[in-house]
Enzyme design. Structure first.
Site, short mmCIF file in Angstrom:
data_model
loop_
_atom_site.label_atom_id
_atom_site.label_comp_id
_atom_site.label_asym_id
_atom_site.label_seq_id
_atom_site.Cartn_x
_atom_site.Cartn_y
_atom_site.Cartn_z
N CYS A 1 0.82 -1.19 0.00
CA CYS A 1 0.00 0.00 0.00
C CYS A 1 0.86 1.25 0.00
CB CYS A 1 -0.90 0.00 1.25
SG CYS A 1 -1.85 -1.51 1.46
N ARG B 1 -4.85 1.58 -0.42
CA ARG B 1 -4.82 0.14 -0.23
C ARG B 1 -4.73 -0.64 -1.54
NH1 ARG B 1 -9.30 -4.09 2.41
NH2 ARG B 1 -7.84 -5.85 2.52
N LEU B 2 -3.77 -1.56 -1.59
CA LEU B 2 -3.71 -2.61 -2.60
C LEU B 2 -4.05 -3.91 -1.87
CD1 LEU B 2 -3.04 -3.67 -5.46
CD2 LEU B 2 -0.66 -3.88 -4.71
N ILE C 1 -4.26 -7.52 -0.82
CA ILE C 1 -3.51 -8.75 -1.07
C ILE C 1 -3.93 -9.85 -0.10
CG2 ILE C 1 -1.20 -9.79 -1.10
CD1 ILE C 1 -1.66 -7.87 -3.42
N ASN D 1 1.95 -0.22 5.46
CA ASN D 1 2.38 -0.59 4.11
C ASN D 1 3.28 -1.80 4.21
OD1 ASN D 1 3.37 -0.71 1.46
ND2 ASN D 1 4.91 0.88 1.82
N GLY D 2 2.89 -2.91 3.57
CA GLY D 2 3.75 -4.09 3.58
C GLY D 2 2.99 -5.37 3.84
N GLU D 3 3.72 -6.37 4.28
CA GLU D 3 3.13 -7.66 4.62
C GLU D 3 3.85 -8.22 5.85
OE1 GLU D 3 0.55 -8.69 3.14
OE2 GLU D 3 0.59 -7.76 1.16
N ASP E 1 -3.43 -9.30 8.22
CA ASP E 1 -2.18 -9.09 8.95
C ASP E 1 -2.13 -7.70 9.57
OD1 ASP E 1 -1.98 -7.90 6.43
OD2 ASP E 1 0.17 -8.27 6.25
N GLY F 1 14.59 -12.69 -6.77
CA GLY F 1 15.76 -13.27 -6.09
C GLY F 1 16.73 -12.27 -5.52
#
Length: 571
Positions: free
Chosen positions: A2, A47-48, A50, A73-75, A97, A364
């Site tokens: 987000c 907000r995105l 997920i 913002n994040g996970e 979360d 990666g």
């Protein structure tokens, strides 16, 4: 994933908050939320969706009492485990979360940060104490920018959201001078703007009654010293593989489709091998870019790898005719200098993924820094050679800078907290040079396409483990990332585990000097006609450009620096 924004102010800043959110709306097109504690604080969120797509998880998010407001913002990848731990203390009303983050803060205070495995920047406003608490993840995957004046504090996920309302985008002469002279993108708290700062990775801040305090919460050096150092490489491989599998498993937690980015190297081959253990391979989309130039493209390696696994592969081509417009738009997205044509090519992947409704991509990033993948690690490079170029050639053209600008240049001197050259170089690249700039480039281009990028190899457990291990596990003779290559050899029998590293991924050198030379000259003319012309010795700049056109092309970095600056400074 987000965007967050906020203003702590005694004045009415509601309209300014709305403008901040509009300027970074691409970060979260699914919902825009606002909270106002009039005369004290204004919090906003893009907000995105997920995890937990329900509207009840929209932000700013309030706890059950209504005392705390969270913009995040994040996970938090280990949120399910934390949720179970917190159930006896908190009544959850969502599956998100976000609520786990809130509950953990209420239960444990600032100490809860050590419990988080994720990428995050967030702000929590305490409506009772009129107190702001904000924090950033261990390696700074997610951004947090701020500015402060005598009475107010502004923060956001992107610089443009702050400069857009403050109308203050004065360049930092020190940071720009160091960029041109030494290739530095700034220290962890700096930006290319005089009055805009960033919260360093692994730090939190508090703001109350006009007083700002910043404190480190993640001590990487101390954590590394606690890691077991293995004598037996087989035991080390088994331990690392176990951690790696868990990291990837956690990063598949999403309520939307997940894909991954792939190149032709050892890191991508390992990622490819492991992601297919968590879903049917025909469901996991792979993305790669190429330029149709066999000197640089990794497409043959990628096709060979994918040929073994059968993953659907989207091949995204960068055409020279796209570079002009993409350079301009990407400069606007980035707000600060970025890495050149590879970043532009990479940006096309996220746009394609979004069109395919793949909203989360894995990549990666991080293996070279934790397992010593760059050539200069073997050479024991003591210098601050940020670009990793060979010692007998500098990609920086100090002769093209004016004496006035050079007065502000200070050659970066990075900490050396370890007792050996290799770990100090790795530490520099993790916290000061390569990783911070790559994370910033990648965050902007992924979020510009309203997609989320996850970095499974930057799980802090992996980084600490690999960093602590013996140099013999990292470099053996002329072989870099030795343990990792041995591990890949067992998982991906493609003969790719010892493929050489390809430092260049696009024909940037050739395109700048040939097909795009007229365009480059136009950007140099913009510099000469601008208010910042006195930063340069324009005669020397033209001489270097002429030498480049005539074939002196050891590096194209200085040419790209000038082109990129022409968009950022002279728009």
């Amino acid at each position: 994933m987000c965007g967050i924004a906020g203003i702590i102010s005694p004045f009415d800043r509601q309209r300014d908050l709305e403008q901040m959110l509009e300027l970074q709306k691409h970060r979260g097109p699914d919902n825009t939320g606002k909270f106002s504690d009039s005369g004290f604080a204004y919090l906003g969120h893009n907000r995105l969706s997920i995890i937990d797509l329900n509207d009840a998880s929209n932000q700013p998010f309030s706890d059950n009492s209504g005392r705390y407001q969270l913009s995040f913002n994040g996970e938090i990848y280990n949120y399910l485990e934390l949720r179970e731990e917190l159930k006896p203390f908190y009544e959850f009303k969502t599956e998100s979360d976000t609520e786990v983050l809130m509950a953990a803060y209420i239960k444990f205070g600032q100490d809860f940060l050590d419990k988080l495995n994720g990428m995050f920047s967030f702000a929590i406003w305490d409506t009772k104490e009129k107190f702001l608490f904000a924090a950033r993840d261990r390696f700074g995957v997610k951004p947090f920018y701020y500015s402060k004046n005598a009475e107010e504090f502004f923060y956001a996920s992107e610089i443009k959201s702050i400069t857009g309302i403050l109308r203050n985008n004065e360049p930092s002469l020190k940071v720009w001078a160091n960029y041109f002279a030494y290739g530095s993108y700034g220290l962890p708290s700096e930006t290319f703007y005089q009055h805009i700062f960033q919260l360093p990775a692994g730090h939190f801040l508090t703001f109350k009654n006009g007083e700002l305090k910043i404190q480190q919460w993640y001590d990487f050096v101390e954590n590394v010293q606690k890691v077991k150092v293995y004598d037996n490489i087989e035991e080390a491989k088994a331990k690392y593989l176990s951690l790696l599998k868990d990291s990837i498993s956690l990063r598949f937690r999403a309520d939307v489709e997940v894909g991954f980015n792939i190149s032709g190297g050892v890191d991508s081959s390992l990622l490819l091998a492991l992601v297919n253990q968590y879903q049917e391979k025909e469901k996991i989309s792979a993305y790669t870019f190429y330029s149709d130039d066999e000197r640089y493209d990794e497409l043959p390696w990628v096709k060979k790898m994918i040929g073994q696994t059968g993953n659907p592969l989207s091949k995204i081509r960068l055409d020279v005719n796209e570079v002009k417009e993409l350079s301009r738009t990407t400069s606007i997205i980035q707000d600060e200098p970025f890495g050149g044509f590879p970043t532009i090519a990479y940006s096309k992947i996220f746009r394609q993924a979004r069109q395919d409704n793949v909203l989360v991509l894995l990549d990666g990033q991080g293996m070279d820094e934790q397992w010593a993948g760059y050539d200069y690690y073997r050479g024991g490079d003591h210098s601050n050679n940020i670009q990793g170029q060979r010692r007998n050639f500098s990609p920086f053209k100090i002769n093209c800078l004016s004496k006035e600008l050079m007065k502000f240049a200070e050659k970066p001197n990075y900490p050396k907290p370890f007792d050996n050259q290799l770990q100090n170089l790795q530490y520099r690249d993790l916290f000061y040079t390569k990783i911070p700039r790559a994370l910033r480039f990648n965050d902007r281009i992924s979020m510009a396409a309203s997609t989320e990028l996850r970095e499974p190899f930057l799980d802090y457990r992996l980084v600490e483990f690999a960093f602590a291990q013996s140099e013999n596990f990292k470099i053996k003779g002329s072989i870099h990332k030795y343990l990792l290559r041995e591990l890949v050899k067992e998982l991906v029998p493609l003969g790719i585990s010892y493929a050489p590293k390809r430092p260049l991924q696009t024909p940037q050198r050739e395109w700048l000097g040939d097909e795009l030379s007229v365009w480059v000259e136009a950007q140099l003319n913009r510099i000469a006609e601008s208010q910042y012309a006195d930063w340069f010795d324009l005669d020397e700049l033209q001489k270097e450009w002429l030498k480049y056109k005539e074939g002196e092309r050891h590096s194209s970095f200085h040419i790209w620096q000038w082109v990129n600056a022409s968009f950022l400074l002279y728009q």
